[in-house]
Motif scaffolding. Structure first.
Motif, PDB file in Angstrom:
ATOM      1  N   MET A  49       0.840  -1.196   0.000  1.00 51.93           N
ATOM      2  CA  MET A  49       0.000   0.000   0.000  1.00 51.93           C
ATOM      3  C   MET A  49       0.877   1.250   0.000  1.00 51.93           C
ATOM      4  O   MET A  49       1.914   1.302   0.646  1.00 51.93           O
ATOM      5  CB  MET A  49      -0.918  -0.012   1.226  1.00 51.93           C
ATOM      6  N   SER A  50       0.444   2.277  -0.711  1.00 54.92           N
ATOM      7  CA  SER A  50       1.192   3.529  -0.778  1.00 54.92           C
ATOM      8  C   SER A  50       1.285   4.169   0.603  1.00 54.92           C
ATOM      9  O   SER A  50       0.388   4.068   1.437  1.00 54.92           O
ATOM     10  CB  SER A  50       0.505   4.490  -1.760  1.00 54.92           C
ATOM     11  N   LYS A  51       2.389   4.887   0.865  1.00 57.12           N
ATOM     12  CA  LYS A  51       2.584   5.573   2.140  1.00 57.12           C
ATOM     13  C   LYS A  51       1.572   6.708   2.317  1.00 57.12           C
ATOM     14  O   LYS A  51       1.382   7.213   3.418  1.00 57.12           O
ATOM     15  CB  LYS A  51       4.009   6.129   2.212  1.00 57.12           C
ATOM     16  N   ASP A  52       0.926   7.116   1.223  1.00 53.34           N
ATOM     17  CA  ASP A  52      -0.039   8.203   1.301  1.00 53.34           C
ATOM     18  C   ASP A  52      -1.381   7.745   1.876  1.00 53.34           C
ATOM     19  O   ASP A  52      -2.254   8.568   2.134  1.00 53.34           O
ATOM     20  CB  ASP A  52      -0.279   8.798  -0.094  1.00 53.34           C
ATOM     21  N   TYR A  53      -1.544   6.414   2.042  1.00 53.51           N
ATOM     22  CA  TYR A  53      -2.817   5.888   2.519  1.00 53.51           C
ATOM     23  C   TYR A  53      -2.660   5.227   3.886  1.00 53.51           C
ATOM     24  O   TYR A  53      -1.622   4.640   4.203  1.00 53.51           O
ATOM     25  CB  TYR A  53      -3.389   4.871   1.526  1.00 53.51           C
ATOM     26  N   ILE A  54      -3.716   5.304   4.673  1.00 52.24           N
ATOM     27  CA  ILE A  54      -3.749   4.693   5.997  1.00 52.24           C
ATOM     28  C   ILE A  54      -4.819   3.603   5.983  1.00 52.24           C
ATOM     29  O   ILE A  54      -5.927   3.822   5.474  1.00 52.24           O
ATOM     30  CB  ILE A  54      -4.066   5.734   7.087  1.00 52.24           C
ATOM     31  N   ARG A  55      -4.485   2.420   6.514  1.00 53.76           N
ATOM     32  CA  ARG A  55      -5.439   1.315   6.536  1.00 53.76           C
ATOM     33  C   ARG A  55      -5.880   1.060   7.966  1.00 53.76           C
ATOM     34  O   ARG A  55      -5.059   1.016   8.883  1.00 53.76           O
ATOM     35  CB  ARG A  55      -4.829   0.038   5.965  1.00 53.76           C
ATOM     36  N   LYS A  56      -7.181   0.838   8.143  1.00 54.98           N
ATOM     37  CA  LYS A  56      -7.748   0.519   9.434  1.00 54.98           C
ATOM     38  C   LYS A  56      -8.554  -0.779   9.308  1.00 54.98           C
ATOM     39  O   LYS A  56      -9.220  -1.014   8.280  1.00 54.98           O
ATOM     40  CB  LYS A  56      -8.667   1.637   9.935  1.00 54.98           C
ATOM     41  N   THR A  57      -8.463  -1.637  10.315  1.00 56.06           N
ATOM     42  CA  THR A  57      -9.180  -2.911  10.294  1.00 56.06           C
ATOM     43  C   THR A  57      -9.967  -3.103  11.595  1.00 56.06           C
ATOM     44  O   THR A  57      -9.606  -2.539  12.634  1.00 56.06           O
ATOM     45  CB  THR A  57      -8.222  -4.098  10.112  1.00 56.06           C
ATOM     46  N   ALA A  58     -11.001  -3.909  11.504  1.00 57.31           N
ATOM     47  CA  ALA A  58     -11.800  -4.258  12.685  1.00 57.31           C
ATOM     48  C   ALA A  58     -12.549  -5.545  12.383  1.00 57.31           C
ATOM     49  O   ALA A  58     -12.725  -5.920  11.220  1.00 57.31           O
ATOM     50  CB  ALA A  58     -12.771  -3.136  13.032  1.00 57.31           C
ATOM     51  N   ARG A  59     -12.995  -6.249  13.423  1.00 51.66           N
ATOM     52  CA  ARG A  59     -13.750  -7.486  13.255  1.00 51.66           C
ATOM     53  C   ARG A  59     -15.159  -7.324  13.810  1.00 51.66           C
ATOM     54  O   ARG A  59     -15.366  -6.677  14.837  1.00 51.66           O
ATOM     55  CB  ARG A  59     -13.056  -8.647  13.969  1.00 51.66           C
ATOM     56  N   TYR A  60     -16.103  -7.929  13.098  1.00 47.14           N
ATOM     57  CA  TYR A  60     -17.485  -7.935  13.537  1.00 47.14           C
ATOM     58  C   TYR A  60     -18.079  -9.305  13.223  1.00 47.14           C
ATOM     59  O   TYR A  60     -18.018  -9.770  12.076  1.00 47.14           O
ATOM     60  CB  TYR A  60     -18.304  -6.841  12.847  1.00 47.14           C
ATOM     61  N   ASN A  61     -18.594  -9.984  14.239  1.00 47.74           N
ATOM     62  CA  ASN A  61     -19.146 -11.333  14.086  1.00 47.74           C
ATOM     63  C   ASN A  61     -18.140 -12.286  13.451  1.00 47.74           C
ATOM     64  O   ASN A  61     -18.482 -13.125  12.612  1.00 47.74           O
ATOM     65  CB  ASN A  61     -20.428 -11.310  13.239  1.00 47.74           C
ATOM     66  N   GLY A  62     -16.892 -12.133  13.865  1.00 53.27           N
ATOM     67  CA  GLY A  62     -15.858 -13.033  13.385  1.00 53.27           C
ATOM     68  C   GLY A  62     -15.306 -12.730  12.014  1.00 53.27           C
ATOM     69  O   GLY A  62     -14.411 -13.409  11.524  1.00 53.27           O
ATOM     70  N   LYS A  63     -15.821 -11.696  11.348  1.00 57.21           N
ATOM     71  CA  LYS A  63     -15.359 -11.348  10.005  1.00 57.21           C
ATOM     72  C   LYS A  63     -14.518 -10.083  10.055  1.00 57.21           C
ATOM     73  O   LYS A  63     -14.838  -9.135  10.776  1.00 57.21           O
ATOM     74  CB  LYS A  63     -16.551 -11.144   9.072  1.00 57.21           C
ATOM     75  N   LYS A  64     -13.439 -10.079   9.290  1.00 57.34           N
ATOM     76  CA  LYS A  64     -12.531  -8.938   9.272  1.00 57.34           C
ATOM     77  C   LYS A  64     -12.973  -7.915   8.217  1.00 57.34           C
ATOM     78  O   LYS A  64     -13.270  -8.253   7.081  1.00 57.34           O
ATOM     79  CB  LYS A  64     -11.108  -9.406   8.955  1.00 57.34           C
ATOM     80  N   TYR A  65     -13.000  -6.658   8.626  1.00 54.70           N
ATOM     81  CA  TYR A  65     -13.329  -5.563   7.710  1.00 54.70           C
ATOM     82  C   TYR A  65     -12.143  -4.599   7.682  1.00 54.70           C
ATOM     83  O   TYR A  65     -11.451  -4.406   8.692  1.00 54.70           O
ATOM     84  CB  TYR A  65     -14.587  -4.827   8.177  1.00 54.70           C
ATOM     85  N   GLU A  66     -11.920  -4.016   6.532  1.00 59.86           N
ATOM     86  CA  GLU A  66     -10.831  -3.045   6.436  1.00 59.86           C
ATOM     87  C   GLU A  66     -11.234  -1.892   5.520  1.00 59.86           C
ATOM     88  O   GLU A  66     -12.105  -2.035   4.655  1.00 59.86           O
ATOM     89  CB  GLU A  66      -9.552  -3.697   5.926  1.00 59.86           C
ATOM     90  N   ALA A  67     -10.589  -0.773   5.736  1.00 58.19           N
ATOM     91  CA  ALA A  67     -10.853   0.417   4.916  1.00 58.19           C
ATOM     92  C   ALA A  67      -9.576   1.254   4.863  1.00 58.19           C
ATOM     93  O   ALA A  67      -8.742   1.202   5.768  1.00 58.19           O
ATOM     94  CB  ALA A  67     -11.993   1.232   5.498  1.00 58.19           C
ATOM     95  N   THR A  68      -9.424   1.999   3.781  1.00 54.19           N
ATOM     96  CA  THR A  68      -8.241   2.850   3.628  1.00 54.19           C
ATOM     97  C   THR A  68      -8.667   4.296   3.374  1.00 54.19           C
ATOM     98  O   THR A  68      -9.767   4.561   2.878  1.00 54.19           O
ATOM     99  CB  THR A  68      -7.366   2.364   2.457  1.00 54.19           C
ATOM    100  N   GLY A  69      -7.785   5.200   3.708  1.00 51.74           N
ATOM    101  CA  GLY A  69      -8.048   6.618   3.466  1.00 51.74           C
ATOM    102  C   GLY A  69      -6.751   7.413   3.497  1.00 51.74           C
ATOM    103  O   GLY A  69      -5.726   6.941   4.000  1.00 51.74           O
ATOM    104  N   LYS A  70      -6.825   8.603   2.938  1.00 48.94           N
ATOM    105  CA  LYS A  70      -5.630   9.449   2.928  1.00 48.94           C
ATOM    106  C   LYS A  70      -5.326   9.997   4.317  1.00 48.94           C
ATOM    107  O   LYS A  70      -4.192  10.375   4.608  1.00 48.94           O
ATOM    108  CB  LYS A  70      -5.802  10.585   1.928  1.00 48.94           C
TER     109      LYS A  70
END
Length: 371
Positions: free
Chosen positions: A1-22
């Motif tokens: 992933m580019s250094k210009d983006y930040i990734r955040k992750t979390a789990r809900y009901n045992g499933k992993k979710y992730e999202a990225t943003g500047k």
């Protein structure tokens, strides 16, 4: 992933979710939206979802409701979790190329054809549906090629094996089961489900309409409608069935407690019969152990089914009739057996050209001198 983006992750009901943003705020906002959608029961389905996420969605939406057996459903999980997920499960659906999928298959080179074909089937079904749902611009699994694989070869028994099987069947406890496999071409699972109510002595037929599911004791209908069939009782099998005739709804081939055979019971009975068959054929035994076997290690119960089909061919039974008796869903399956090379059949047919009509079984051609 580019250094210009930040990734955040979390789990809900045992499933992993992730999202990225500047920014961290943007990433956290997107992640919160995904979690909120999940809580509302709204899955975000699109090309940006991972292959693993799509597999879960695809299987839940298109496979689970179809009423497939637990064995069939577990096959999808086994192939995906064992071979597909480790390679591409983390990738976004829209980023998968045909080369990624071909590498998965190439990594299974040298393994059984059935195994590799099932992996390809899972890939093709998953990605075809993704393309039809407009989640991806093209189907990367469409033109996948199989690597070198081991083709399983089922064969007919030899004449020596046939003679020994018939002889041992006269005194072995599983003799009737073995003869039924040989003279009806039934699948082992079909014999396990057979009750005396299915043996119609008045019409001289065995009605095949159920089978024991492999890996369980569940009795179910055949995979295809063609599996339901009536098989005329062979004249050499009829008196033995009459002699063993039991209560109407009792299993024809019960286990020691009178219930249906399971996979382990069938396996033990087959091994016991093969041991006696080996000894009959001249195996050397020392202290009750076979130390020099005479029995081919590729002899399986399905060889008896294959033999039934080749016997139909030798008897001149039309291939479309053989298809019905075998319970094949496609005549090409029957044709694959009917086209196996058999020198006697070749000579019988060539003999039609010399005016003998093949009645001499081609013996004339065997006696000809080499010219």
């Amino acid at each position: 992933m580019s250094k210009d983006y930040i990734r955040k992750t979390a789990r809900y009901n045992g499933k992993k979710y992730e999202a990225t943003g500047k920014t961290e705020l943007e990433a956290m906002t997107k992640l919160a939206e995904k979690i909120a959608a999940a809580k509302r029961g709204e899955e975000v389905v699109g090309g940006s979802m991972t292959v693993s996420a799509w597999y879960i969605e695809w299987k839940r939406t298109y496979k689970d409701p179809k009423g497939l057996t637990s064995k069939s459903l577990s096959m999808y999980d086994e192939k995906f979790n064992g071979y597909i997920k480790p390679a591409i499960g983390y990738m976004k659906l829209r980023e998968v190329k045909d080369v990624h999928l071909q590498r998965i298959l190439n990594g299974q080179a040298g393994k059984s054809a059935s195994h590799v074909k099932k992996i390809r089937m899972v890939l093709q079904e998953m990605f075809k549906r993704a393309r039809q749902s407009r989640l991806i611009p093209y189907d990367p699994a469409e033109l996948l090629e199989l690597p070198h694989v081991k083709e399983g070869k089922r064969r007919s028994v030899t004449e020596e094996e046939r003679a020994a099987i018939l002889a041992v069947s006269e005194y072995h406890s599983s003799g009737l089961w073995i003869l039924t496999l040989l003279y009806t071409g039934m699948r082992p699972g079909e014999t396990a489900a057979l009750t005396w109510s299915d043996v119609d002595f008045k019409r001289n037929e065995i009605h095949v309409h159920t089978a024991k599911e492999s890996g369980s004791m569940a009795i179910k209908g055949p995979k295809t409608a063609s599996g339901v069939r009536d098989i005329p009782i062979h004249s050499k099998l009829l008196p033995k069935l009459l002699e063993a005739r039991g209560d109407l709804f009792a299993p024809v081939f019960p286990n020691a407690k009178g219930g249906r055979m399971d996979d382990d019971t069938m396996y033990r009975r087959w091994r016991s019969f093969c041991r006696e068959l080996d000894i009959y054929m001249g195996a050397k035994v020392y202290r009750n152990q076979i130390i020099e076997s005479k029995l081919s290690d590729d002899l399986t119960p399905y060889c008896l089914r294959h033999t039934f089909c080749t016997d139909l061919q030798k008897a001149g039974v039309p291939i479309n009739v053989a298809k019905e008796l075998m319970g094949h869903s496609d005549i090409s399956i029957t044709a694959n057996i009917y086209t196996h090379r058999d020198n006697l059949i070749l000579h019988q047919n060539i003999a039609l050209l010399d005016g003998s009509g093949g009645k001499d079984g081609g013996k004339k051609f065997f006696s000809c001198s080499n010219t």
